[in-house]
Scaffold this active site. Structure first.
Site, PDB file in Angstrom:
ATOM      1  N   HIS A 101      40.147  18.232 -18.843  1.00  0.00           N
ATOM      2  CA  HIS A 101      39.149  19.270 -18.580  1.00  0.00           C
ATOM      3  C   HIS A 101      39.494  20.524 -19.348  1.00  0.00           C
ATOM      4  CE1 HIS A 101      42.339  19.494 -15.564  1.00  0.00           C
ATOM      5  NE2 HIS A 101      42.195  20.809 -15.624  1.00  0.00           N
ATOM      6  N   HIS A 103      38.965  24.665 -19.190  1.00  0.00           N
ATOM      7  CA  HIS A 103      38.568  25.817 -18.378  1.00  0.00           C
ATOM      8  C   HIS A 103      37.841  26.838 -19.248  1.00  0.00           C
ATOM      9  CE1 HIS A 103      41.513  25.135 -14.955  1.00  0.00           C
ATOM     10  NE2 HIS A 103      42.101  24.418 -15.897  1.00  0.00           N
TER      11      HIS A 103
HETATM   12  P1  5GP Z   1      44.436  22.233 -14.089  1.00  0.00           P
HETATM   13  O1  5GP Z   1      45.539  23.001 -13.384  1.00  0.00           O
HETATM   14  O2  5GP Z   1      44.594  20.746 -13.902  1.00  0.00           O
HETATM   15  O3  5GP Z   1      44.252  22.648 -15.527  1.00  0.00           O
HETATM   16  O4  5GP Z   1      43.110  22.681 -13.383  1.00  0.00           O
HETATM   17  C1  5GP Z   1      42.495  21.953 -12.364  1.00  0.00           C
HETATM   18  C2  5GP Z   1      41.383  22.816 -11.813  1.00  0.00           C
HETATM   19  O5  5GP Z   1      40.562  22.008 -11.018  1.00  0.00           O
HETATM   20  C3  5GP Z   1      41.880  23.959 -10.922  1.00  0.00           C
HETATM   21  O6  5GP Z   1      41.448  25.194 -11.454  1.00  0.00           O
HETATM   22  C4  5GP Z   1      41.262  23.652  -9.573  1.00  0.00           C
HETATM   23  O7  5GP Z   1      40.824  24.809  -8.896  1.00  0.00           O
HETATM   24  C5  5GP Z   1      40.093  22.746  -9.922  1.00  0.00           C
HETATM   25  N1  5GP Z   1      39.742  21.794  -8.892  1.00  0.00           N
HETATM   26  C6  5GP Z   1      40.598  20.963  -8.236  1.00  0.00           C
HETATM   27  N2  5GP Z   1      39.911  20.194  -7.353  1.00  0.00           N
HETATM   28  C7  5GP Z   1      38.612  20.539  -7.481  1.00  0.00           C
HETATM   29  C8  5GP Z   1      37.425  20.080  -6.829  1.00  0.00           C
HETATM   30  O8  5GP Z   1      37.411  19.197  -5.971  1.00  0.00           O
HETATM   31  N3  5GP Z   1      36.250  20.663  -7.220  1.00  0.00           N
HETATM   32  C9  5GP Z   1      36.207  21.630  -8.180  1.00  0.00           C
HETATM   33  N4  5GP Z   1      35.004  22.134  -8.481  1.00  0.00           N
HETATM   34  N5  5GP Z   1      37.310  22.087  -8.804  1.00  0.00           N
HETATM   35  C10 5GP Z   1      38.503  21.542  -8.449  1.00  0.00           C
END
Ligand code: 5GP
Ligand code: ZN
Length: 140
Positions: A101, A103
């Site tokens: 993903h 951001h």
């Molecule tokens: P990472 O740390 O893996 O780059 O970011 C994962 C992101 O996914 C985090 O910012 C977290 O808030 C978001 N996230 C985790 N679970 C969910 C969910 O169930 N729904 C949504 N919309 N975002 C999520």
């Protein structure tokens, strides 16, 4: 972790809810559930890939091709002066959800977000050695 356990695959299928802002045949963007700023979005391929490195070129192009439009829309709606595009690859880099993903994090002056880069110097000889090795790795 199997695809069946993946929270973002569940968002794609609709088995868990999300606030979708953009959808194409191959990708989806939705609001982050724990935003760093209003309008913080996540852009993903619909198909499950764990990290950026696994993405076939066409999927990467399709997903990242949505970034300019998504950025423009998020900035227009939030009034943000800019945004950070952040992509965490691997747990050591902060990847918590193992479905690749990107951001999009809106930024305004004085928002207190940011990071400290502890920069190092780059000597010419070391740079050339690294360049040679990375270029060779890219050639395969
Ligand atoms: P990472 O740390 O893996 O780059 O970011 C994962 C992101 O996914 C985090 O910012 C977290 O808030 C978001 N996230 C985790 N679970 C969910 C969910 O169930 N729904 C949504 N919309 N975002 C999520
Ligand atoms: Zn997934």
């Amino acid at each position: 972790m199997s695809v069946g356990d993946c929270i973002f695959c569940k968002i794609v299928s609709g088995s868990i809810p999300s606030h979708r802002v953009l959808e194409t045949d191959s990708c989806l963007a939705f609001l982050d559930a724990a935003p760093l700023a209003p309008g913080h979005c996540l852009l993903i391929p619909k198909q499950h890939y764990t990290t950026l490195e696994e993405l076939p070129e066409d999927v990467a192009a399709a997903v990242l091709g949505q970034l300019p439009a998504l950025g423009r829309a998020v900035r227009a709606v939030t009034g943000a002066a800019g945004y950070n595009v952040l992509q965490n690859t691997g747990r050591v880099a902060g990847q918590e959800v193992m479905h690749v993903h990107v951001h999009v994090i809106p930024r305004v002056a004085g928002d207190g977000l940011g990071y400290r880069w502890h920069t190092k110097s780059l000597e010419d000889a070391a740079a050339e050695a690294l360049r040679n090795r990375i270029a060779a790795a890219l050639r395969g």
